[in-house]
Design a protein around this motif. Structure first.
Motif, PDB file in Angstrom:
ATOM      1  N   CYS A  94       0.831  -1.210   0.000  1.00 55.58           N
ATOM      2  CA  CYS A  94       0.000   0.000   0.000  1.00 55.58           C
ATOM      3  C   CYS A  94       0.862   1.255   0.000  1.00 55.58           C
ATOM      4  CB  CYS A  94      -0.909  -0.015   1.225  1.00 55.58           C
ATOM      5  SG  CYS A  94      -2.069   1.348   1.218  1.00 55.58           S
ATOM      6  N   LYS A  95       0.561   2.173  -0.910  1.00 57.81           N
ATOM      7  CA  LYS A  95       1.369   3.390  -1.020  1.00 57.81           C
ATOM      8  C   LYS A  95       0.805   4.530  -0.180  1.00 57.81           C
ATOM      9  CE  LYS A  95       3.783   2.749  -5.389  1.00 57.81           C
ATOM     10  NZ  LYS A  95       3.361   1.376  -5.777  1.00 57.81           N
ATOM     11  N   THR A  96      -0.444   4.412   0.278  1.00 63.31           N
ATOM     12  CA  THR A  96      -1.019   5.514   1.052  1.00 63.31           C
ATOM     13  C   THR A  96      -0.744   5.352   2.541  1.00 63.31           C
ATOM     14  OG1 THR A  96      -3.126   4.342   0.968  1.00 63.31           O
ATOM     15  CG2 THR A  96      -2.867   6.177  -0.548  1.00 63.31           C
ATOM     16  N   ARG A 103       0.801   2.518   6.425  1.00 58.39           N
ATOM     17  CA  ARG A 103       0.700   1.807   5.144  1.00 58.39           C
ATOM     18  C   ARG A 103       0.319   0.348   5.368  1.00 58.39           C
ATOM     19  NH1 ARG A 103       6.177   3.150   2.206  1.00 58.39           N
ATOM     20  NH2 ARG A 103       5.496   1.481   0.809  1.00 58.39           N
ATOM     21  N   ASN A 106      -3.340   0.372   6.250  1.00 57.06           N
ATOM     22  CA  ASN A 106      -4.160   0.645   5.065  1.00 57.06           C
ATOM     23  C   ASN A 106      -4.226  -0.564   4.140  1.00 57.06           C
ATOM     24  OD1 ASN A 106      -5.030   3.239   5.714  1.00 57.06           O
ATOM     25  ND2 ASN A 106      -3.191   4.189   4.883  1.00 57.06           N
TER      26      ASN A 106
END
Ligand SMILES: [Zn+2]
Length: 229
Positions: A94-96, A103, A106
């Motif tokens: 996950c990049k967010t 991350r 998320n």
């Protein structure tokens, strides 16, 4: 517009705006899809060990209990997905999120939200400054989220009945808590703190395969009871 009408107008606008603001800030409760699919989320993993005391790693306990819950549920006809199958952090998926921890969380939230499952259960082990505290505690997001609350109650009841060496542990009530994973997921779910690693007896119990199997059986039986209704 007369002075009185103007006042009424602004009052109405204010009430509408405040109501909208409240609606946006209160997250909606998740609702279950009617499937036999369940997500089990073993907390932490990889670089994130969770609570570690005397070479006992929370991440390993969480994964082992989760795998045991999975096999119990599969034997009872459920389709079970784990958010992680090995000793890894999920941040790389996950990049967010501005930290590795965010991350990782998320990535778990995304896996749960994209799963099309009925429910999810996150598995953790607890720590507390008072080392006499022991037992399991199941958390749900809010009193308004009736499905998550019912699932928490069912698992809590099952875990409160568990005995180790013929002795009961402390009984607890399930509790509402604003945990990130509970707030951001779109299906009903709970977070289970299986035991206290800060309690010496519970720590040595959690280090045994036999006790982890008991915990897993209790969680899975609580899930099964909930799914029946
Ligand atoms: Zn944890």
């Amino acid at each position: 517009m007369s002075k009185i009408n103007k006042r009424k107008y602004f009052l109405t606008i204010s009430i509408v705006l405040i109501t909208l603001l409240l609606l946006v800030s209160i997250p909606a409760c998740a609702h279950a899809a009617q499937t036999k699919k369940i997500v089990i989320d073993p907390g932490h993993g990889g670089i994130d060990s969770g609570c570690t005391i005397k070479n006992i790693y929370e991440k390993n306990i969480n994964l082992d209990i989760s795998m045991k819950v999975k096999s119990y549920l599969e034997q009872n006809g459920f389709n079970v997905v784990l958010t992680r199958n090995g000793d890894e952090s999920l941040y790389k998926y996950c990049k967010t999120g501005d930290t590795i921890e965010k991350r990782d969380l998320n990535a778990r939230v995304n896996k749960i939200n994209e799963s099309n499952a009925s429910i999810f259960v996150s598995i953790h082990a607890d720590s507390y400054y008072d080392h006499t505290i022991n037992g399991s505690i199941v958390y749900f997001f809010s009193e308004q989220c009736l499905q998550s609350k019912a699932l928490a109650k069912s698992i809590q009841r099952s875990l409160n009945g568990l005995t180790a060496d013929g002795k009961k542990r402390m009984s607890h009530n399930s509790r509402a808590e604003d945990y990130y994973i509970l707030r951001n997921t779109s299906i009903p779910g709970v977070l289970v703190e299986t035991g206290f690693l800060t309690n010496p007896r519970e720590r040595s119990l959690l280090a045994t395969d036999e006790f982890r199997q008991k915990i897993a059986n209790s969680i899975a039986s609580g899930i099964t009871q909930y799914m029946k209704n």
